[in-house]
Design a protein around this motif. Structure first.
Motif, short mmCIF file in Angstrom:
data_model
loop_
_atom_site.label_atom_id
_atom_site.label_comp_id
_atom_site.label_asym_id
_atom_site.label_seq_id
_atom_site.Cartn_x
_atom_site.Cartn_y
_atom_site.Cartn_z
N LYS A 133 0.59 -1.51 0.02
CA LYS A 133 0.03 0.23 0.68
C LYS A 133 1.30 1.11 -0.03
N ASP A 152 -3.12 5.70 7.90
CA ASP A 152 -2.58 4.20 8.15
C ASP A 152 -3.11 3.81 8.88
N HIS A 206 7.59 3.30 7.26
CA HIS A 206 7.04 3.74 6.21
C HIS A 206 8.30 4.56 6.11
MG MG Z 1 1.41 -1.82 5.88
#
Ligand code: MG
Ligand code: ADP
Length: 686
Positions: A299, A390, A330
Motif C-alpha cells: 500500500k 494508515d 513507512h
Molecule cells: Mg503497511
C-alpha cells in the motif's frame, strides 16, 4: 401530562425515577426507546390446552380457577408455593420456588392463565414455575401478555424483568403507537412490500406467529440499514458538492517517471489503485478514498504516488501512522522511493516537541511521516496537499480533522486512508458508503501461502520440537504471539507474554528468544525489532501490538497462543507476517479449547487463505465488532439489522439509489434530509 414519543420514560405510569435509572442502563430514556426495545426471542406459550390433556414435558398454557394456594418450606429448606388450578376438564397442581409473595398476590377463586412446562413431581404431574396472569373473565386470554401466546423475552438487566417490561411496553403501545410516523417513503414501502412502521413495532412485541414476527423484524432492519446507507450517500454527496481542494494533476510522463524508478514492478492492482488516486487528485474536489490491502500487499508505494503528485505541484504531504514502528517502516520505504529516487525530502517525526523546541520546517516541499505526535499543537506544520492515514480506525475524528486543518485557506487536502482490515462487501456498501474504495486483491509475486495448522494441547510438545528443528535447519525466525486479554494492552497480557518468554527460553535453548510488548519503552521496542530484523533473535515472543505492518523477511513460523480469542481476520493478519520471501512458511494456531465450534472456526484458516473471505466468515460468525474493534470504526449500533444479511442490504441499497436518483437533494423528504445532515461533515467517517 400526555405522553409523547419523546417523553422521558419515567413519566410512564408505574415507571418512576428508580425504574428509569435501571432503564437507562439498557439504553431506554424515552417512550420511543421503550417502544422500540426489541425482544431477542419469544417463548411459545401459544398451545392452550384443556387441563386433562396436558402431557409431561409439554410447554402449555392452561386457564382455570385457583382452588387453593399455600406457601411451604420443604424438608430440605426450599421455599415453595403450591396451588391447584381447575377447568371443566380437570385439575392440575402448580408449583413455584422462591416466590413466597405469590400467596399475597394470588387468591383462591382467581381466574388464572398459566404458561410453563409440565413436569413430574414424584408420582404426579405439575405445572412448574409457570408465568401467569390473572384474568377478569374466562374470555380474556385474547389480550393476555404473558401467557397463551408468543411471549416476548427482552434483554434484561438486574431489577428489570421481561414480565415488567412487557407490561410497560403494552401500555405505551396502546397510548403512543399512533404517534409513530413512518420515515420510509410510501413508494418504497409498497415496492418493497414492507409492513408499516407502527404495525411492525406492535408485532415485534406481540406477534401472532413466527412468520409475522419475522416480517416485523425485517421492516425494522430495513429502517436501520436505510438510514445508515442514506446517510453515508448523502455525506458523500455533500463532501463532493461543498468541499474544495487544489487540483493536483499528474501527466502520463510524470507518472511514468515515478514508476520507472521503483525497485520493483507494480502489480496490476497497484497500478489500478494509483490511477484511481491520481485521477481523484486531478480534480478540485478533495479525494476521500480508502485503500484496502492485506499486510504486505504494497500500500505504501501506492500512497507514495499521491505524494509524488503533490510534490510536483510544490505541495507537502503527510503520512500518519498508528505506531512508531510503523512510522519508521513507512519512512524507510519512502526514503527509498521518493527521497533517493526523486530528491523529495522525507521527514520522520516522532515523540514530543519539548526536547527539540518548536520545530521549523524547510520551505521546500516534502513528505512528513509520523505518529499522532505529528499533530502536536506547538509543531508548526506546513500546509498539505495530500494526507495519508494508515489504519485510520486507530485515530479519532478529532485527530483526523486536526490534520486536515493544515491546508491552504478554505481548501481541504486530498485524503487517502489505508487499512489492512478486509472490509466485507456489505460494510463497504453501508457504513463505508461515503468513501471511494481501492482494493489490492493480490500480493506482489514471491509471496507464498502460509501452511496453517490448528494445534491442540496434546500436540504442543511435538510442535515445539518440530519448530526447533525447522528453525535450526532453515536458519529462519519465528514469532510467538500471546493474546491480548482486553481491548488495550493490559498488565495481564504483558505478564502472559513475560511468563511464556521465560518458559520458552528453556524449551528452545540454544536458540535466542526475545520479548516484545506494549508496555516497553519505544526505544526498547525499536531495539528489539532491530535485533529481530538483523537476526540476533531467532524467536520473538510478543503481544499482538507487534504491529500488523512490521516486515521481518526471514520469519517463516508464526505461532499464536490461545488462538480462539482472536477473530479470523486478526489471525489472518498475524500470519501475514510470515511467508514474505521464497521459503515455505507456517502458522501454528495453538488452542487449549476443545469445543467443536471453536475448532471448526479455527480450522477455516487451514483451508481459507483469502483475507476478504475470512472477513465475511467473521462477520457471520461473530459480527462486525470483531472485525473493527466495535464502535471505534463508526459502525452503527444496530439492534435488528445484521450486516451479514446481504440480501436485505442490496434491497435497501437499490431503494436508496432509486430515491436519490429521483430526488438527489431530498427536497420532497425534508425529514430525511434533516436526519442525514445530523452528522456534520467533520464527523464523517473519513
Ligand atoms: Mg503497511
Ligand atoms: P503494506 O500493504 O502492508 O503496507 P508495504 O507497502 O509495506 O505493504 O509493502 C511491503 C513490502 O513489499 C515492502 O518492502 C515494499 O517495498 C514491497 N513491495 C511493494 N510493492 C511491491 C511489488 N509490486 N513488488 C515487489 N515488492 C513490493
Amino acid at each position: 401530562m400526555d405522553l409523547t414519543l419523546t417523553s422521558p420514560v419515567q413519566y410512564v405510569p408505574r415507571v418512576g425515577p428508580r425504574m428509569a435509572t435501571l432503564l437507562k442502563r439498557i439504553g431506554i430514556e424515552t417512550v420511543y426507546d421503550l417502544l422500540t426495545y426489541v425482544p431477542f426471542r419469544y417463548k411459545d406459550y401459544s398451545l392452550v390446552s384443556p387441563i386433562s390433556r396436558v402431557q409431561p414435558g409439554e410447554i402449555v398454557t392452561v386457564v382455570g380457577t385457583l382452588e387453593y394456594i399455600r406457601a411451604f418450606i420443604t424438608k430440605n429448606g426450599k421455599r415453595l408455593v403450591m396451588g391447584r388450578l381447575r377447568d371443566e376438564s380437570g385439575a392440575i397442581d402448580i408449583s413455584w420456588f422462591n416466590q413466597m409473595y405469590l400467596v399475597k398476590t394470588l387468591h383462591t377463586g382467581d381466574m388464572l392463565s398459566a404458561s410453563g412446562k409440565i413436569d413430574w413431581f414424584g408420582q404426579k404431574i405439575v405445572l412448574s414455575s409457570p408465568e401467569y396472569e390473572v384474568l377478569k373473565t374466562a374470555g380474556e386470554e385474547h389480550t393476555s401478555l404473558h401467557t397463551g401466546r408468543l411471549v416476548p423475552v427482552y434483554p434484561e438487566t438486574e431489577g428489570l424483568s421481561s414480565k415488567w417490561l412487557r407490561g410497560r411496553i403494552a401500555f405505551v403501545l396502546e397510548q403512543c403507537l399512533p404517534q409513530v410516523t413512518d420515515r420510509i417513503p410510501e413508494t418504497i414501502r409498497t415496492k418493497q412490500n414492507l409492513l408499516s412502521l407502527s404495525e411492525a413495532i406492535r408485532i415485534i412485541h406481540f406477534p401472532d406467529s413466527a412468520e409475522t414476527a419475522a416480517r416485523a423484524r425485517e421492516r425494522l432492519a430495513f429502517d436501520e440499514l436505510f438510514l445508515l446507507i442514506l446517510r453515508s450517500r448523502r455525506q458523500k454527496h455533500l463532501w463532493k458538492t461543498t468541499l474544495k481542494a487544489k487540483a493536483l494533476p499528474i501527466s502520463k510522463t510524470q507518472l511514468q517517471r515515478f514508476v520507472s524508478l521503483l525497485p520493483f514492478t507494480l502489480t496490476s492492482d497497484q497500478n489500478q489503485a494509483i490511477s484511481e488516486i491520481t485521477s481523484d487528485m486531478a480534480h478540485p474536489v478533495p479525494m476521500n478514498r480508502l485503500l484496502e490491502g492485506d499486510v504486505g500487499a504494497g500500500k505504501t508505494v501506492v500512497a507514495a504516488a499521491g505524494m509524488y503528485a503533490a510534490f510536483i505541484h510544490g505541495d507537502n504531504s503527510a503520512l500518519l501512522a498508528p505506531t512508531q514502528i510503523l512510522a519508521e517502516q513507512h519512512a524507510k520505504t519512502l526514503q527509498l522511493i521518493l527521497e533517493k529516487a526523486h530528491g523529495i525530502p522525507v521527514h520522520l517525526i516522532l515523540g514530543g516537541t519539548k526536547k527539540q523546541g518548536v520545530h521549523t520546517f524547510p520551505k521546500t516541499p516534502g513528505v512528513y511521516v509520523g505518529t499522532h505526535a505529528l499533530l502536536s499543537k506547538d509543531r508548526k506544520l506546513p500546509n498539505f496537499g495530500c494526507i495519508v492515514i494508515d489504519e485510520q480506525q486507530r485515530f479519532g475524528v478529532a485527530q483526523r480533522a486536526a490534520l486536515r486543518e493544515h491546508t491552504h485557506g478554505n481548501l481541504v487536502p486530498h485524503q487517502l486512508s489505508m487499512t489492512a482490515t478486509p472490509i466485507p462487501r456489505t460494510i463497504a456498501q453501508t457504513a463505508f458508503g461515503n468513501l471511494d474504495m481501492s482494493v489490492l486483491h493480490t500480493m506482489p509475486s514471491g509471496r507464498k501461502t502460509v501452511k496453517t495448522w490448528v494445534v491442540p494441547k496434546s500436540k504442543r510438545e511435538s510442535a515445539y520440537q518440530w519448530m526447533k528443528k525447522e528453525l535450526e535447519s532453515t536458519h529462519s525466525q519465528a514469532f510467538i504471539i500471546c493474546p491480548l486479554i482486553e481491548e488495550s494492552e493490559t498488565l495481564t497480557s504483558v505478564k502472559a507474554a513475560t511468563t511464556e518468554f521465560a518458559k520458552l527460553k528453556d524449551v528452545f535453548a540454544p536458540l535466542r528468544v526475545g520479548l516484545l510488548h506494549g508496555r516497553m519503552k519505544a526505544e526498547e521496542k525499536t531495539d528489539t525489532l532491530t535485533r529481530m530484523h538483523d537476526r540476533h533473535i531467532d524467536l520473538l515472543v510478543a503481544t499482538p501490538v507487534v504491529e500488523v505492518g512490521i516486515d521481518i523477511p526471514e520469519a517463516t513460523i508464526m505461532v499464536i497462543e490461545a488462538s480462539e480469542r482472536f477473530g479470523l481476520s486478526q489471525l489472518h493478519q498475524l500470519r501475514g507476517r510470515v511467508g514474505r520471501r521464497e521459503k515455505p512458511s507456517y502458522c501454528l494456531l495453538f488452542t487449549e479449547n476443545e469445543s467443536p465450534e471453536v475448532l471448526t472456526r479455527l480450522k477455516a484458516l487451514e483451508s481459507v487463505h483469502s483475507g476478504p473471505e475470512l472477513a465475511e466468515l467473521d462477520l457471520t460468525l461473530r459480527g462486525p465488532g470483531e472485525l473493527f474493534g466495535t464502535r471505534q470504526h463508526g459502525l452503527p449500533g444496530f439492534t435488528v439489522a445484521t450486516l451479514s444479511d446481504t440480501v436485505l442490504v442490496s434491497r435497501v441499497q437499490s431503494a436508496v439509489t432509486g430515491l436519490l436518483e429521483d430526488d438527489p437533494e431530498l427536497g420532497r423528504f425534508p425529514y430525511l434530509r434533516e436526519w442525514s445532515r445530523e452528522s456534520k461533515i467533520d464527523n464523517i467517517q473519513s
